[in-house]
Every structure is written in structure tokens, then in C-alpha cells.
Motif scaffolding. Structure first.
Motif, PDB file in Angstrom:
ATOM      1  N   LEU A  30       0.829  -1.195   0.000  1.00 28.37           N
ATOM      2  CA  LEU A  30       0.000   0.000   0.000  1.00 28.37           C
ATOM      3  C   LEU A  30       0.872   1.257   0.000  1.00 28.37           C
ATOM      4  N   ALA A  31       1.906   1.273   0.820  1.00 24.20           N
ATOM      5  CA  ALA A  31       2.811   2.424   0.868  1.00 24.20           C
ATOM      6  C   ALA A  31       3.463   2.654  -0.491  1.00 24.20           C
ATOM      7  N   GLY A  32       3.971   1.585  -1.100  1.00 22.01           N
ATOM      8  CA  GLY A  32       4.602   1.719  -2.412  1.00 22.01           C
ATOM      9  C   GLY A  32       3.651   2.209  -3.480  1.00 22.01           C
ATOM     10  N   LEU A  33       2.463   1.634  -3.517  1.00 24.68           N
ATOM     11  CA  LEU A  33       1.484   2.001  -4.539  1.00 24.68           C
ATOM     12  C   LEU A  33       0.990   3.441  -4.381  1.00 24.68           C
ATOM     13  N   VAL A  34       0.703   3.842  -3.154  1.00 20.02           N
ATOM     14  CA  VAL A  34       0.225   5.200  -2.914  1.00 20.02           C
ATOM     15  C   VAL A  34       1.328   6.219  -3.227  1.00 20.02           C
ATOM     16  N   SER A  35       2.554   5.917  -2.815  1.00 20.76           N
ATOM     17  CA  SER A  35       3.660   6.826  -3.076  1.00 20.76           C
ATOM     18  C   SER A  35       3.864   7.025  -4.568  1.00 20.76           C
ATOM     19  N   ARG A  36       3.891   5.924  -5.320  1.00 22.26           N
ATOM     20  CA  ARG A  36       4.182   6.004  -6.755  1.00 22.26           C
ATOM     21  C   ARG A  36       2.985   6.478  -7.585  1.00 22.26           C
ATOM     22  N   PHE A  37       1.846   5.837  -7.382  1.00 23.12           N
ATOM     23  CA  PHE A  37       0.728   6.065  -8.295  1.00 23.12           C
ATOM     24  C   PHE A  37      -0.242   7.153  -7.853  1.00 23.12           C
ATOM     25  N   HIS A  78      20.024  16.587 -22.477  1.00 17.31           N
ATOM     26  CA  HIS A  78      21.474  16.621 -22.678  1.00 17.31           C
ATOM     27  C   HIS A  78      21.927  15.453 -23.548  1.00 17.31           C
ATOM     28  N   LYS A  79      23.121  15.594 -24.076  1.00 10.55           N
ATOM     29  CA  LYS A  79      23.754  14.472 -24.773  1.00 10.55           C
ATOM     30  C   LYS A  79      24.400  13.616 -23.685  1.00 10.55           C
ATOM     31  N   VAL A  80      23.862  12.415 -23.476  1.00 14.65           N
ATOM     32  CA  VAL A  80      24.309  11.560 -22.379  1.00 14.65           C
ATOM     33  C   VAL A  80      24.552  10.138 -22.880  1.00 14.65           C
ATOM     34  N   HIS A  81      25.136   9.338 -22.019  1.00 14.28           N
ATOM     35  CA  HIS A  81      25.248   7.894 -22.267  1.00 14.28           C
ATOM     36  C   HIS A  81      23.945   7.283 -21.761  1.00 14.28           C
ATOM     37  N   ALA A  82      22.966   7.147 -22.627  1.00 15.50           N
ATOM     38  CA  ALA A  82      21.660   6.634 -22.218  1.00 15.50           C
ATOM     39  C   ALA A  82      21.652   5.113 -22.314  1.00 15.50           C
ATOM     40  N   VAL A  83      21.792   4.468 -21.165  1.00 18.25           N
ATOM     41  CA  VAL A  83      21.729   3.008 -21.098  1.00 18.25           C
ATOM     42  C   VAL A  83      20.273   2.557 -21.165  1.00 18.25           C
ATOM     43  N   LEU A  84      19.381   3.366 -20.595  1.00 21.13           N
ATOM     44  CA  LEU A  84      17.941   3.116 -20.632  1.00 21.13           C
ATOM     45  C   LEU A  84      17.265   4.331 -21.251  1.00 21.13           C
ATOM     46  N   SER A  85      16.026   4.170 -21.644  1.00 19.69           N
ATOM     47  CA  SER A  85      15.260   5.289 -22.172  1.00 19.69           C
ATOM     48  C   SER A  85      13.856   5.245 -21.581  1.00 19.69           C
ATOM     49  N   GLU A  86      13.406   6.393 -21.120  1.00 19.95           N
ATOM     50  CA  GLU A  86      12.065   6.519 -20.545  1.00 19.95           C
ATOM     51  C   GLU A  86      11.374   7.707 -21.201  1.00 19.95           C
ATOM     52  N   LYS A  87      10.057   7.664 -21.286  1.00 15.00           N
ATOM     53  CA  LYS A  87       9.314   8.748 -21.940  1.00 15.00           C
ATOM     54  C   LYS A  87       8.600   9.675 -20.963  1.00 15.00           C
ATOM     55  N   SER A  88       8.292   9.210 -19.775  1.00 20.01           N
ATOM     56  CA  SER A  88       7.537  10.025 -18.823  1.00 20.01           C
ATOM     57  C   SER A  88       8.433  11.102 -18.206  1.00 20.01           C
ATOM     58  N   PHE A  89       7.826  11.992 -17.421  1.00 23.73           N
ATOM     59  CA  PHE A  89       8.597  13.017 -16.735  1.00 23.73           C
ATOM     60  C   PHE A  89       9.436  12.376 -15.627  1.00 23.73           C
ATOM     61  N   SER A  90      10.458  13.116 -15.181  1.00 26.34           N
ATOM     62  CA  SER A  90      11.439  12.471 -14.307  1.00 26.34           C
ATOM     63  C   SER A  90      11.302  12.763 -12.819  1.00 26.34           C
ATOM     64  N   PHE A  91      10.604  13.841 -12.435  1.00 23.76           N
ATOM     65  CA  PHE A  91      10.548  14.165 -11.010  1.00 23.76           C
ATOM     66  C   PHE A  91       9.146  13.988 -10.457  1.00 23.76           C
ATOM     67  N   PRO A  92       9.040  13.277  -9.339  1.00 21.47           N
ATOM     68  CA  PRO A  92      10.051  12.454  -8.686  1.00 21.47           C
ATOM     69  C   PRO A  92      10.168  11.101  -9.388  1.00 21.47           C
ATOM     70  N   SER A  93      11.250  10.432  -9.155  1.00 24.63           N
ATOM     71  CA  SER A  93      11.454   9.120  -9.760  1.00 24.63           C
ATOM     72  C   SER A  93      10.368   8.151  -9.291  1.00 24.63           C
ATOM     73  N   GLY A  94       9.715   7.497 -10.247  1.00 25.27           N
ATOM     74  CA  GLY A  94       8.689   6.504  -9.897  1.00 25.27           C
ATOM     75  C   GLY A  94       9.286   5.311  -9.178  1.00 25.27           C
ATOM     76  N   HIS A  95      10.448   4.823  -9.665  1.00 23.54           N
ATOM     77  CA  HIS A  95      11.113   3.702  -8.993  1.00 23.54           C
ATOM     78  C   HIS A  95      11.488   4.087  -7.562  1.00 23.54           C
ATOM     79  N   SER A  96      12.050   5.280  -7.417  1.00 21.39           N
ATOM     80  CA  SER A  96      12.455   5.747  -6.092  1.00 21.39           C
ATOM     81  C   SER A  96      11.244   5.913  -5.181  1.00 21.39           C
ATOM     82  N   SER A  97      10.175   6.504  -5.688  1.00 27.51           N
ATOM     83  CA  SER A  97       8.961   6.710  -4.878  1.00 27.51           C
ATOM     84  C   SER A  97       8.388   5.388  -4.392  1.00 27.51           C
ATOM     85  N   PHE A  98       8.258   4.434  -5.317  1.00 26.86           N
ATOM     86  CA  PHE A  98       7.678   3.148  -4.942  1.00 26.86           C
ATOM     87  C   PHE A  98       8.601   2.381  -4.003  1.00 26.86           C
ATOM     88  N   PHE A  99       9.861   2.214  -4.395  1.00 24.95           N
ATOM     89  CA  PHE A  99      10.724   1.308  -3.648  1.00 24.95           C
ATOM     90  C   PHE A  99      11.261   1.882  -2.343  1.00 24.95           C
TER      91      PHE A  99
END
Length: 197
Positions: free
Chosen positions: A74-81, A100-121
């Protein structure tokens, strides 16, 4: 007013410099980029699987297991979603690899703040810590590795991660101390009944 703008610029410049410092670790080798992607993207599945295994093998009383399961998720879901999504509606920060021109190992399309992974986990791991500090510390450490790897991978700034960390910890505390006494007593009997079917 100028002093406040200078402070904001200084923070953003420091955030960008830290991003480039961490992102410079990417692009060195295919094996290194594979490891970064593995930790940044798939550590999440290891955390979820580890939690379920810990819950299954925990010697705790059954009610406490259901309570932990309900509050941690519940905490993870409420924080993230709920909270992170609401913030992204009002604050639309573009991801570093879009700016920026970066070394992009991954690519995401959504906005970055706050991090969804960080919020959930961080909510997930912090709630786990409140139930079992020894085990929760491992989950918090694994979450830290995963989220920093997301900066290295080029999809987040450090402040995105810190925003998610703050949001996650606050949500976990609210879930543990305020929701657990009121909502979980109603959820747990239903879950126990469903498992007996």
C-alpha cells in the motif's frame, strides 16, 4: 528575489554536474552498461521477489505477515501512483537524456521528477524497515543501488531520486502509523478468508 534565483540555479547546476559525473560511468563497456541496466531496471523484480520470499519464510504470526504485506505494498502504490503522479501533473521535468547528450543506457518517456522507482521502492523498503529493521536495511540498501544506477543509466537526476526517497519515506511512515491501525484490520481478515478458499 535574486538571491533565491541564484540558490535555485546553484542547486540545478550542482544536480546537473552530479548527473554527468555519475553518467560518465556508463558507456565504458557493453558489460558495464549491461550491469547498469540490470541493476537499474531489474533490481525491482529481485526486491519484490525477495519480499515475498521473506514474507513466506518469516516465523512471524500470520496476522503480522498479512499486515506487513498490506502496508508495504500500500505504501509503495500510494507513493508512486498517487503522490508521484500528482506531482508530475504540476511539475513536468524532462529526463536528462531528453535534455542533454548523455550515455543513455535506458530510455524513458515520462517526466522524471520524482522518480517513480524511487517513490515506490523507498516507500516499500521503508515500510519493510518499520516491520523488520534488519531485513528492511537490506531492502533500503538494494533500493539505493537501484536508484543510483538509474542516474548512471541516464534517466534521472539525483534530485529526482531524492524527491522519490523523501516521498517514499513519508508515505511509509503515514501508512505504518496511520493507515495500519484503521485499514489493515479490515483488509487482513478478508485476505485470510480469500486464502482459505
Amino acid at each position: 528575489m535574486e538571491i533565491e534565483e541564484e540558490r535555485a540555479d546553484t542547486l540545478l547546476n550542482a544536480d546537473t554536474r552530479i548527473f554527468f559525473l555519475l553518467n560518465s560511468l556508463a558507456g565504458k563497456s557493453k558489460a558495464g552498461d549491461f550491469l547498469i541496466a540490470l541493476l537499474a531496471e531489474y533490481m525491482a523484480y529481485a526486491l519484490l521477489g525477495g519480499f515475498l520470499l521473506a514474507l513466506f519464510f518469516a516465523p512471524a504470526f500470520e496476522y503480522r505477515k498479512f499486515q506487513a504485506f498490506a502496508i508495504v505494498f500500500l505504501a509503495g502504490l500510494v507513493s508512486r501512483f498517487v503522490f508521484a503522479t500528482l506531482i508530475r501533473v504540476f511539475y513536468k521535468r524532462r529526463r536528462p537524456h531528453h535534455v542533454h547528450k548523455v550515455h543513455a543506457v535506458l530510455s524513458e518517456k515520462s517526466f522524471s521528477f520524482p522518480s517513480g522507482h524511487s517513490s515506490f521502492f523507498y516507500a516499500f523498503s521503508s515500510a519493510m524497515y518499520l516491520f523488520d529493521p534488519a531485513l528492511g536495511a537490506w531492502f533500503v540498501a538494494a533500493t539505493a543501488v537501484m536508484t543510483v544506477c538509474r542516474v548512471v543509466a541516464g534517466v534521472h537526476y539525483l534530485t529526482d531520486i531524492l524527491g522519490g526517497l523523501f516521498l517514499g519515506i513519508i508515505t511509509a511512515i503515514l501508512a505504518y502509523f496511520f493507515l495500519a491501525p484503521h485499514i489493515v484490520p479490515h483488509i487482513v481478515p478478508l485476505a485470510a478468508f480469500a486464502l482459505q478458499l
